[in-house]
Design a protein around this motif. Sequence first.
Motif, PDB file in Angstrom:
ATOM      1  N   GLU A 118      -6.448  10.188 -13.595  1.00 30.06           N
ATOM      2  CA  GLU A 118      -7.074   9.018 -13.496  1.00 30.06           C
ATOM      3  C   GLU A 118      -6.045   8.006 -13.155  1.00 30.06           C
ATOM      4  O   GLU A 118      -5.175   7.489 -13.908  1.00 30.06           O
ATOM      5  N   VAL A 119      -5.776   7.501 -11.835  1.00 27.87           N
ATOM      6  CA  VAL A 119      -4.946   6.557 -11.408  1.00 27.87           C
ATOM      7  C   VAL A 119      -5.668   5.208 -10.328  1.00 27.87           C
ATOM      8  O   VAL A 119      -6.260   5.740  -9.695  1.00 27.87           O
ATOM      9  N   TYR A 120      -5.920   4.444 -11.190  1.00 28.85           N
ATOM     10  CA  TYR A 120      -6.352   3.298 -10.461  1.00 28.85           C
ATOM     11  C   TYR A 120      -5.530   2.506  -9.839  1.00 28.85           C
ATOM     12  O   TYR A 120      -4.325   2.117 -10.255  1.00 28.85           O
ATOM     13  N   GLU A 121      -5.812   1.648  -8.640  1.00 25.42           N
ATOM     14  CA  GLU A 121      -4.700   0.866  -7.792  1.00 25.42           C
ATOM     15  C   GLU A 121      -5.405  -0.422  -7.611  1.00 25.42           C
ATOM     16  O   GLU A 121      -6.787  -0.627  -7.344  1.00 25.42           O
ATOM     17  N   ALA A 122      -4.752  -1.579  -7.714  1.00 29.15           N
ATOM     18  CA  ALA A 122      -5.088  -2.808  -7.399  1.00 29.15           C
ATOM     19  C   ALA A 122      -3.932  -3.246  -6.454  1.00 29.15           C
ATOM     20  O   ALA A 122      -2.670  -3.084  -6.664  1.00 29.15           O
ATOM     21  N   GLU A 123      -4.063  -4.243  -5.542  1.00 31.23           N
ATOM     22  CA  GLU A 123      -3.409  -4.753  -4.476  1.00 31.23           C
ATOM     23  C   GLU A 123      -2.690  -6.307  -5.072  1.00 31.23           C
ATOM     24  O   GLU A 123      -2.034  -6.774  -4.152  1.00 31.23           O
ATOM     25  N   ASP A 124      -3.380  -6.665  -6.125  1.00 27.42           N
ATOM     26  CA  ASP A 124      -2.824  -8.117  -6.631  1.00 27.42           C
ATOM     27  C   ASP A 124      -3.260  -8.254  -7.841  1.00 27.42           C
ATOM     28  O   ASP A 124      -3.844  -7.482  -8.531  1.00 27.42           O
ATOM     29  N   GLY A 125      -2.701  -9.554  -8.496  1.00 26.91           N
ATOM     30  CA  GLY A 125      -2.853  -9.405 -10.146  1.00 26.91           C
ATOM     31  C   GLY A 125      -4.219  -9.793 -10.499  1.00 26.91           C
ATOM     32  O   GLY A 125      -4.672  -9.217 -11.641  1.00 26.91           O
ATOM     33  N   ALA A 158      13.650  -0.282 -11.645  1.00 27.54           N
ATOM     34  CA  ALA A 158      14.248  -1.056 -10.538  1.00 27.54           C
ATOM     35  C   ALA A 158      13.887  -0.021  -9.133  1.00 27.54           C
ATOM     36  O   ALA A 158      14.022   1.150  -9.181  1.00 27.54           O
ATOM     37  N   LYS A 159      13.424  -0.583  -8.015  1.00 28.04           N
ATOM     38  CA  LYS A 159      13.147  -0.028  -6.809  1.00 28.04           C
ATOM     39  C   LYS A 159      14.433   0.193  -6.134  1.00 28.04           C
ATOM     40  O   LYS A 159      15.158  -0.863  -6.084  1.00 28.04           O
ATOM     41  N   PRO A 202       1.165  -0.098 -22.617  1.00 27.88           N
ATOM     42  CA  PRO A 202       2.687  -0.240 -22.283  1.00 27.88           C
ATOM     43  C   PRO A 202       2.672  -0.436 -20.796  1.00 27.88           C
ATOM     44  O   PRO A 202       1.732  -0.072 -19.990  1.00 27.88           O
ATOM     45  N   ILE A 203       3.452  -1.432 -20.406  1.00 31.06           N
ATOM     46  CA  ILE A 203       3.564  -1.914 -19.275  1.00 31.06           C
ATOM     47  C   ILE A 203       4.907  -1.618 -18.654  1.00 31.06           C
ATOM     48  O   ILE A 203       5.788  -1.871 -19.126  1.00 31.06           O
ATOM     49  N   ILE A 204       5.029  -1.002 -17.389  1.00 27.24           N
ATOM     50  CA  ILE A 204       6.143  -0.465 -16.728  1.00 27.24           C
ATOM     51  C   ILE A 204       6.581  -1.504 -15.395  1.00 27.24           C
ATOM     52  O   ILE A 204       5.387  -1.523 -14.658  1.00 27.24           O
ATOM     53  N   MET A 205       7.532  -2.229 -15.297  1.00 25.56           N
ATOM     54  CA  MET A 205       7.580  -3.548 -14.245  1.00 25.56           C
ATOM     55  C   MET A 205       8.570  -2.661 -13.195  1.00 25.56           C
ATOM     56  O   MET A 205       9.683  -2.286 -13.805  1.00 25.56           O
ATOM     57  N   LEU A 206       7.875  -2.696 -12.109  1.00 25.54           N
ATOM     58  CA  LEU A 206       8.662  -2.456 -11.150  1.00 25.54           C
ATOM     59  C   LEU A 206       9.142  -3.356 -10.064  1.00 25.54           C
ATOM     60  O   LEU A 206       8.344  -4.481  -9.794  1.00 25.54           O
ATOM     61  N   THR A 207      10.619  -3.304  -9.773  1.00 26.92           N
ATOM     62  CA  THR A 207      10.978  -4.396  -8.833  1.00 26.92           C
ATOM     63  C   THR A 207      11.968  -4.164  -8.042  1.00 26.92           C
ATOM     64  O   THR A 207      12.818  -3.125  -8.585  1.00 26.92           O
ATOM     65  N   ALA A 226       0.712  -1.152   0.006  1.00 28.47           N
ATOM     66  CA  ALA A 226       0.085   0.004   0.025  1.00 28.47           C
ATOM     67  C   ALA A 226       0.804   1.124  -0.045  1.00 28.47           C
ATOM     68  O   ALA A 226       0.281   2.153  -0.608  1.00 28.47           O
ATOM     69  N   HIS A 227       2.084   1.179   0.768  1.00 26.76           N
ATOM     70  CA  HIS A 227       2.995   2.426   0.781  1.00 26.76           C
ATOM     71  C   HIS A 227       3.530   2.795  -0.864  1.00 26.76           C
ATOM     72  O   HIS A 227       3.529   4.008  -1.100  1.00 26.76           O
ATOM     73  N   MET A 228       3.831   1.558  -1.556  1.00 26.48           N
ATOM     74  CA  MET A 228       4.530   1.815  -2.724  1.00 26.48           C
ATOM     75  C   MET A 228       3.248   2.427  -3.859  1.00 26.48           C
ATOM     76  O   MET A 228       3.650   3.506  -4.442  1.00 26.48           O
ATOM     77  N   ARG A 229       2.145   1.920  -3.635  1.00 29.69           N
ATOM     78  CA  ARG A 229       1.106   2.385  -4.240  1.00 29.69           C
ATOM     79  C   ARG A 229       0.687   3.794  -3.988  1.00 29.69           C
ATOM     80  O   ARG A 229       0.428   4.677  -5.172  1.00 29.69           O
ATOM     81  N   ARG A 230       0.834   4.230  -2.749  1.00 30.03           N
ATOM     82  CA  ARG A 230       0.602   5.704  -2.560  1.00 30.03           C
ATOM     83  C   ARG A 230       1.865   6.542  -2.918  1.00 30.03           C
ATOM     84  O   ARG A 230       1.498   7.596  -3.484  1.00 30.03           O
ATOM     85  N   ILE A 231       2.975   6.023  -2.977  1.00 26.80           N
ATOM     86  CA  ILE A 231       4.175   6.842  -3.562  1.00 26.80           C
ATOM     87  C   ILE A 231       3.965   7.200  -5.034  1.00 26.80           C
ATOM     88  O   ILE A 231       4.015   8.184  -5.744  1.00 26.80           O
TER      89      ILE A 231
END
Length: 181
Positions: free
Chosen positions: A35-42, A113-114, A87-92, A18-23
């Motif tokens: 328009e920013v939608y959020e999901a906590e799982d795939g 990268a995080k 487009p998909i941006i992968m964070l990890t 949740a903290h990373m989604r908020r950031i």
Amino acid sequence: MYGIDFNKLRFLVCDDNAHMRRILRTLLHSFGAREVYEAEDGATALEMFTHYVPDIVIVDWAMPIFDGIELTQMIRQPDSKGNPFAPIIMLTGHSEKRRVTVARDAGVTEFLAKPISAKGLYQRILNVVVSPRPFIKTKNYFGPDRRRNTSNGYIGPERRGTKEPDVIPQPSLLDKARAPG
């Protein structure tokens, strides 16, 4: 420099933290996105993807139900609901070359990268908006062209065969997101 009106773009942020989604939401809002939608799982992200049809997806690698790689593979199905070209941006936090290659081969457009920075996120978004890569369709792959440079001199083991793949040019999100003036 291109002026991008982030208010014209729709984002889906998928991260189990949740903290990373908020950031990410805060950064996207600071860029001008509304328009920013959020999901906590795939699984939730896949539902939201088909319902909201975001212009850009930002996804974490490690999540419950479907991880970011599985989610990317589901989005990239040519006959899937929603926009398989998004487009998909992968964070990890894992940025080893092997993981970057796995993400690329799943159809991820950009890799970040995080820990992330505002500049890094903005640059990845700018890349996918201004310079969309064409999509490639082969027997085993559908997604953004994995080649970054198009030199014909490559003779290594991953060289494409003699049969050229179907190349599907992508319209630039810049037309949608161009700021006036």
